[in-house]
Design a protein around this motif. Structure first.
Motif, PDB file in Angstrom:
ATOM      1  N   ALA A 850       0.772  -1.134  -0.182  1.00 48.00           N
ATOM      2  CA  ALA A 850      -0.142  -0.009  -0.137  1.00 48.00           C
ATOM      3  C   ALA A 850       0.973   1.055   0.021  1.00 48.00           C
ATOM      4  O   ALA A 850       0.439   2.200  -0.795  1.00 48.00           O
ATOM      5  N   ASP A 851       1.837   1.188   0.750  1.00 50.19           N
ATOM      6  CA  ASP A 851       2.951   2.329   0.902  1.00 50.19           C
ATOM      7  C   ASP A 851       3.366   2.520  -0.584  1.00 50.19           C
ATOM      8  O   ASP A 851       3.629   3.666  -0.977  1.00 50.19           O
ATOM      9  N   GLY A 852       3.806   1.604  -1.134  1.00 51.72           N
ATOM     10  CA  GLY A 852       4.505   1.642  -2.595  1.00 51.72           C
ATOM     11  C   GLY A 852       3.704   2.140  -3.576  1.00 51.72           C
ATOM     12  O   GLY A 852       3.998   2.934  -4.351  1.00 51.72           O
ATOM     13  N   TYR A 853       2.236   1.804  -3.481  1.00 48.92           N
ATOM     14  CA  TYR A 853       1.129   2.257  -4.558  1.00 48.92           C
ATOM     15  C   TYR A 853       1.093   3.599  -4.195  1.00 48.92           C
ATOM     16  O   TYR A 853       0.982   4.434  -5.198  1.00 48.92           O
ATOM     17  N   ASP A 854       1.054   4.068  -2.765  1.00 45.95           N
ATOM     18  CA  ASP A 854       0.802   5.682  -2.734  1.00 45.95           C
ATOM     19  C   ASP A 854       1.998   6.458  -3.136  1.00 45.95           C
ATOM     20  O   ASP A 854       1.806   7.440  -3.772  1.00 45.95           O
ATOM     21  N   ALA A 855       3.217   5.786  -3.068  1.00 44.06           N
ATOM     22  CA  ALA A 855       4.375   6.598  -3.592  1.00 44.06           C
ATOM     23  C   ALA A 855       4.118   6.867  -5.164  1.00 44.06           C
ATOM     24  O   ALA A 855       4.870   7.813  -5.764  1.00 44.06           O
ATOM     25  N   GLU A 860      -5.950   3.518  -5.719  1.00 41.76           N
ATOM     26  CA  GLU A 860      -6.914   2.427  -5.729  1.00 41.76           C
ATOM     27  C   GLU A 860      -6.325   1.297  -5.415  1.00 41.76           C
ATOM     28  O   GLU A 860      -6.998   0.479  -4.608  1.00 41.76           O
ATOM     29  N   SER A 861      -5.037   0.993  -6.017  1.00 44.15           N
ATOM     30  CA  SER A 861      -4.376  -0.336  -5.817  1.00 44.15           C
ATOM     31  C   SER A 861      -4.047  -0.305  -4.218  1.00 44.15           C
ATOM     32  O   SER A 861      -3.955  -1.395  -3.445  1.00 44.15           O
ATOM     33  N   ALA A 862      -3.574   0.872  -3.793  1.00 42.23           N
ATOM     34  CA  ALA A 862      -3.118   0.877  -2.435  1.00 42.23           C
ATOM     35  C   ALA A 862      -4.476   0.567  -1.499  1.00 42.23           C
ATOM     36  O   ALA A 862      -4.421  -0.134  -0.607  1.00 42.23           O
ATOM     37  N   LEU A 889      -8.582   2.829   4.870  1.00 44.42           N
ATOM     38  CA  LEU A 889      -9.019   2.597   3.368  1.00 44.42           C
ATOM     39  C   LEU A 889      -9.991   3.457   3.124  1.00 44.42           C
ATOM     40  O   LEU A 889     -10.138   4.187   2.020  1.00 44.42           O
ATOM     41  N   LEU A 890     -11.197   3.718   4.100  1.00 43.46           N
ATOM     42  CA  LEU A 890     -12.111   4.664   3.679  1.00 43.46           C
ATOM     43  C   LEU A 890     -11.828   6.165   3.932  1.00 43.46           C
ATOM     44  O   LEU A 890     -12.667   6.897   3.259  1.00 43.46           O
ATOM     45  N   ALA A 891     -10.718   6.316   4.478  1.00 41.22           N
ATOM     46  CA  ALA A 891     -10.385   7.657   4.481  1.00 41.22           C
ATOM     47  C   ALA A 891      -9.549   8.236   2.870  1.00 41.22           C
ATOM     48  O   ALA A 891      -9.572   9.451   2.826  1.00 41.22           O
ATOM     49  N   ARG A 892      -9.501   7.038   2.074  1.00 43.48           N
ATOM     50  CA  ARG A 892      -8.817   7.599   0.859  1.00 43.48           C
ATOM     51  C   ARG A 892     -10.271   8.002  -0.019  1.00 43.48           C
ATOM     52  O   ARG A 892     -11.242   7.823   0.103  1.00 43.48           O
ATOM     53  N   PRO A 893      -9.387   8.969  -0.956  1.00 48.88           N
ATOM     54  CA  PRO A 893     -10.474   9.521  -1.844  1.00 48.88           C
ATOM     55  C   PRO A 893     -10.866   8.456  -3.002  1.00 48.88           C
ATOM     56  O   PRO A 893     -10.579   8.628  -4.114  1.00 48.88           O
ATOM     57  N   LEU A 894     -11.439   7.442  -2.323  1.00 48.17           N
ATOM     58  CA  LEU A 894     -12.062   6.577  -3.257  1.00 48.17           C
ATOM     59  C   LEU A 894     -13.454   6.352  -3.490  1.00 48.17           C
ATOM     60  O   LEU A 894     -13.993   5.196  -3.818  1.00 48.17           O
ATOM     61  N   ALA A 895     -14.479   7.227  -3.018  1.00 51.37           N
ATOM     62  CA  ALA A 895     -15.614   7.111  -2.888  1.00 51.37           C
ATOM     63  C   ALA A 895     -16.566   6.713  -4.391  1.00 51.37           C
ATOM     64  O   ALA A 895     -16.139   7.247  -5.332  1.00 51.37           O
ATOM     65  N   GLY A 896     -17.244   5.694  -4.252  1.00 54.11           N
ATOM     66  CA  GLY A 896     -17.741   5.362  -5.519  1.00 54.11           C
ATOM     67  C   GLY A 896     -17.075   4.036  -6.284  1.00 54.11           C
ATOM     68  O   GLY A 896     -17.714   3.125  -7.253  1.00 54.11           O
ATOM     69  N   THR A 897     -15.896   3.990  -6.011  1.00 55.98           N
ATOM     70  CA  THR A 897     -15.129   2.776  -6.576  1.00 55.98           C
ATOM     71  C   THR A 897     -15.516   1.334  -5.832  1.00 55.98           C
ATOM     72  O   THR A 897     -15.746   1.402  -4.671  1.00 55.98           O
ATOM     73  N   PRO A 898     -15.305   0.176  -6.534  1.00 59.67           N
ATOM     74  CA  PRO A 898     -15.788  -0.907  -5.913  1.00 59.67           C
ATOM     75  C   PRO A 898     -14.961  -1.270  -4.656  1.00 59.67           C
ATOM     76  O   PRO A 898     -15.410  -1.632  -3.571  1.00 59.67           O
TER      77      PRO A 898
END
Length: 929
Positions: A850-855, A860-862, A889-898
């Motif tokens: 997750a950290d690597g994806y964030d970087a 979404e992958s994170a 996870l829910l704090a991420r800007p991913l609203a509406g994604t699966p």
């Protein structure tokens, strides 16, 4: 001399050849050889094969005669001529199942004859000691097909109560027949249920599931299940369209296209299949069905405003008996009532034979169906309206058209337009027209026809007071047009140096540029074009200046001097004197330059405008080239829907010109796949591959087509077809000696098999892909992807070999500075460790991933990595830790994604299980916002 061994060898070949033209030819040869040899035993075995072949190919006459011959031999001596010849094909009693339906399809056979066949079938089945399921099915089909619906329902109940046996319809065919019956009797839910059972159970045979899918189209539409209807249509038509014996199911698909807003597709399908009417003279019921579908389609085309569209192929000589004589091609509006009337005429003959109103009722029902409207867009075909081209009515308009076509470069079109303008005999335009005529004739490789126009060009120039130009033409002749290449340069150079008029000097320099280009000296040609432009500027003729700028842009583009080419194109387009033909040429050049510089949308806009102008001047030459340019740039811009629209225009243009459409349809399919229309892409690509195979196209070309088809199948969730297509692509890449292509195809095939639990086969294929990838050391992406896929396959089943494969993949990611790949490998390691039961290590790896994806800004992958970690924690009863990860996870800007929705649902359930109902309600409320 023919021997029995020769015929037995031919039997072996026949039994291993798929149904089709080759198999039919082999079977006919076997029969002829047996007759020549005078061996009835071998002839019987050959004709038994021929009966099956005729049934598959829709040759009803041959089917009946071959069956009758075999049945007579069998009845006379069952021992010598056995019912089953042991070739793994249908036996004689199975052939009986085709007879009643074959007779029923033609009104030439009476009801008594059909009933006699059914009775004879039952008598033979009883004598052979066979079960009566096939007989019950045949009697049910006869009642249903003849319109005796009350009897058909009784027969259906008898059929269901009759035990199945080896001669029963297979699971696919039996269900398919009932799907059709239920659809005809308005039991849509039952029809849909049976089709879904077929698809989910993987039931299929010679013409299934395509027949059942066709029969399910109206039930799906009436149930509002449009996506299912579209998928059924695309799959059914793709499987049915290449066998003329499938006329009925193709007809059903034509109706679907007509009533779902796809009138252009319906028209294209009618054109593709209208000549099938002449394929089988005894399939008269199929003719009626097809004619009704043509009526539905062509009425829809007319209502959509395209009734004047020509129905290509409908004027074929063999179709006169269906449509009658007609002066010229049929239009949609003209042919629709003819098709309806002929269908009604045929139906009346059947109803008289059957003593029912079944065909009249179906005719009326199809009339009602024609009024239905459902919105199920299919983007592979569409009407492509173009601006109305100039239709010159006056001498001035004819002159303008000739100039426009010449300026664009449509030499063939220009010849006709120039002659029309010359026929007006206007002396003030004579010099221009004759000069352009010489250029057009040369472009059409008609040098021998230039002499009179060259002389007239000189004479008209002298009459206009341009004595110096006239003398130059008389002196240099065709040399002035650069036809002799560099060998004529010295003469023209001398003429340019002695020229008094800047205009004459400019014309001569332009000829020198053409001569240099002919000899491949592009930079010299460009230099001369620039000098010609300077001379035209001194001369002051603004239209000649535009021509000179167009030449500079063209030569500079070839020379790779894009800055000069773009500057010249920009300057020419800014001149109000530029004709539409000149503007189209300059726009195409600038569009290509913009595309090459990454300005894809602007380049596509230039190509679009050029296409509009080309249509306005009525040109055909080059139109497809420009529209495909627009499509390609929209693809590069990541706008596949826009690209698809341009490729559809291109397709119609290429079809109009009679050229090969495969390349354009491949592009269209690729754009459709990218825009989320995988089923339509698969249909197109299947057709492209069939054409390439028939034309014996190079393996590399076919491999690319099949590879894209495999992608389309997978996206469309036709996974079995995708696996087969990837395997076929791998074989083609091997034939093409493409190590990279074969490795990619094998890895994709292995990946899908691994996803469906076929681990052993998946590993074998992926290891082959890796071995091939190692032969391409510079292609690190291929090797790392193949290794990663193998690791994922092994990791999914907890095989510890996955870890060492991941280690190698990770080293490649580090060595080649691929941080996203490193994160992805770490994520795969987490999942492999989880499958091995090493849960703490799995959680730690997932969080590192997750950290690597964030970087790499892949939020979404994170989130997916965190979701995995949270699930492992929850499954280990570390619930508070799991809640923390879920909240991250829910704090991420991913609203509406699966991943966000699944995470919220799982967190809500977890909080409920912990008794924290208020928090659970908050999470669910946020999910619903």
């Amino acid at each position: 001399m023919t021997t029995a061994d020769d015929i037995h060898a031919l039997f072996q070949q026949i039994d291993h050849t798929p149904w089709g033209a080759e198999e039919r030819e082999l079977t006919a040869r076997a029969v002829a050889m047996a007759v020549e040899l005078g061996d009835e035993d071998l002839e019987y075995r050959a004709r038994m094969r021929q009966t099956s072949s005729a049934n598959q190919g829709g040759d009803t006459t041959l089917l009946l005669s071959s069956f009758a011959w075999c049945l007579a031999k069998h009845d006379a001596d069952p021992t010598r001529f056995p019912s089953d010849i042991g070739n793994g094909g249908a036996d004689l009693m199975w052939h009986f199942k085709w007879m009643a339906s074959t007779l029923r399809a033609s009104p030439e056979f009476s009801t008594e004859q059909i009933q006699a066949v059914l009775d004879d079938m039952e008598a033979h089945f009883r004598a052979e000691g066979l079960g009566l399921s096939a007989v019950a099915m045949a009697r049910f089909e006869d009642a249903w097909g003849s319109g005796r619906l009350a009897e058909a329902e009784e027969r259906r109940l008898v059929l269901e109560a009759t035990p199945r046996d080896d001669h029963s319809h297979c699971d696919a065919c039996g269900r398919s027949q009932l799907v059709g019956y239920f659809a005809d009797t308005d039991r849509d839910a039952d029809a849909i249920r049976l089709v879904e059972e077929m698809i989910e159970g993987g039931f299929g045979c010679g013409e299934e599931p395509e027949h059942a899918l066709a029969r399910s189209l109206l039930p799906f539409l009436r149930a509002g299940r449009f996506a299912d209807a579209k998928r059924a249509h695309l799959r059914s038509y793709r499987l049915a369209r290449d066998n003329a014996d499938n006329l009925g199911m193709v007809a059903t698909n034509i109706v679907f296209a007509a009533i779902t807003g796809n009138e252009a597709r319906a028209l294209a399908m009618v054109e593709r299949h209208v000549r099938w009417l002449a394929h089988d003279a005894l399939n008269v019921a199929g003719h009626a069905r097809a004619l009704r579908s043509f009526g539905v389609a062509l009425d829809a085309v007319t209502r959509s405003g395209h009734g004047t569209s020509v129905v290509r192929g409908a004027d074929a000589a063999e179709l006169v008996r269906f449509f009658g004589e007609h002066d010229g091609p049929w239009t949609a509006a003209e042919l629709a009532p003819i098709a309806w009337a002929k269908a009604a005429e045929i139906g009346a003959r059947f109803d008289a034979r059957n003593s029912t109103t079944a065909f009249a009722d179906v005719w009326a029902r199809d009339r009602q169906v024609a009024e239905l409207r459902f919105d199920v867009p299919i983007l592979s075909e569409a009407f492509t309206p173009e601006p109305a081209a100039l239709v010159p009515q006056t001498a001035a308009e004819r002159f303008t058209r000739a100039i426009e076509l010449s300026d664009w470069g449509d030499a063939a079109g220009a010849l006709t337009a120039l002659q029309a303008a010359l026929d007006d005999n206007d002396p003030k335009h004579a010099a221009d027209l004759h000069g352009l005529m010489v250029g057009a004739l040369l472009a059409c490789d008609r040098q021998d026809d230039t002499s009179p126009h060259l002389a007239a060009y000189a004479a008209a120039s002298r009459a206009d007071g341009h004595d110096e130009l006239a003398g130059l033409i008389e002196d240099l002749g065709l040399t002035l047009f650069g036809v002799e290449g560099e060998s004529s340069v010295s003469r023209m150079m001398q003429a340019a140096e002695t020229a008094v008029s800047p205009g004459v000097r400019a014309v001569t320099l332009s000829g020198i540029a053409s001569a240099y280009l002919r000899d491949g000296k592009v930079q010299d040609a460009l230099d001369m074009a620039k000098l010609s432009h300077e001379a035209f500027v001194l001369h002051g003729d603004r239209e000649d200046i535009v021509d000179a700028l167009a030449n500079i842009a063209f030569y500079a583009g070839i020379a790779g001097d894009t800055a000069a080419a773009r500057a010249a194109a920009d300057a020419g387009l800014e001149m109000p004197e530029a004709s539409q033909g000149q503007r189209a040429s300059l726009l195409e050049i600038r569009g290509r330059i913009r595309g090459g510089e990454g300005e894809f949308v602007a380049g596509a806009a230039d190509a679009d405008e050029a296409s509009r102008l080309i249509a306005l001047i009525g040109a055909t030459w080059g139109a497809a080239r420009v529209s495909v340019l627009a499509g390609a740039m929209y693809e590069d811009a990541g706008m596949p829907s826009e690209a698809a629209a341009r490729y559809r225009v291109t397709l119609r243009q290429v079809e109009r010109d009679g050229d090969d459409t495969s390349a354009v349809r491949f592009r269209l399919a690729r754009a459709l796949l990218s825009s989320g229309n995988a089923g339509e892409a698969a249909e197109l690509l299947s057709a492209v591959h069939e054409e390439e195979a028939a034309a014996d196209a190079p393996p590399a070309s076919r491999a690319e087509t099949v590879a894209l088809l495999a992608e389309a199948f997978e996206v469309d969730e036709q996974y079995g077809n995708a696996v087969g297509a990837w395997g076929y692509a791998a074989d083609l890449f091997e034939q093409a000696e493409s190590v990279t292509g074969r490795a990619h195809a094998l890895s994709m095939q292995g990946r899908i098999l691994g996803q469906f639990g076929e681990t052993e086969e998946s590993v074998t294929l992926l290891e082959q892909a890796i071995d091939l990838a190692r032969q391409e050391p510079d292609n690190v992406v291929l090797l790392s992807r193949s290794l990663h896929l193998l690791a994922q396959t092994l990791g999914a089943v907890g095989d510890e070999r996955a870890l060492s494969v991941l280690d190698e993949t990770e080293r490649l990611a580090v060595e080649h500075d691929a941080p996203w790949l490193l994160a992805d490998v770490t994520d795969s390691r987490a999942r492999a460790l989880g499958a091995m039961g090493r849960l703490d290590d799995a959680i730690a790896a997932a969080l590192r991933a997750a950290d690597g994806y964030d970087a790499e800004s892949d939020t979404e992958s994170a989130g997916g990595a965190e979701l995995f970690a949270a699930r492992v924690l929850a499954g280990s009863d570390r619930l508070d830790e799991a809640v923390s990860i879920y909240r991250s996870l829910l704090a991420r800007p991913l609203a509406g994604t699966p991943v966000h929705q699944v995470g919220a649902l799982e967190l809500g359930n977890l909080l409920t299980a912990l008794g924290r109902h208020g928090e659970a309600a908050e999470v669910r409320a946020a999910l619903n916002e």
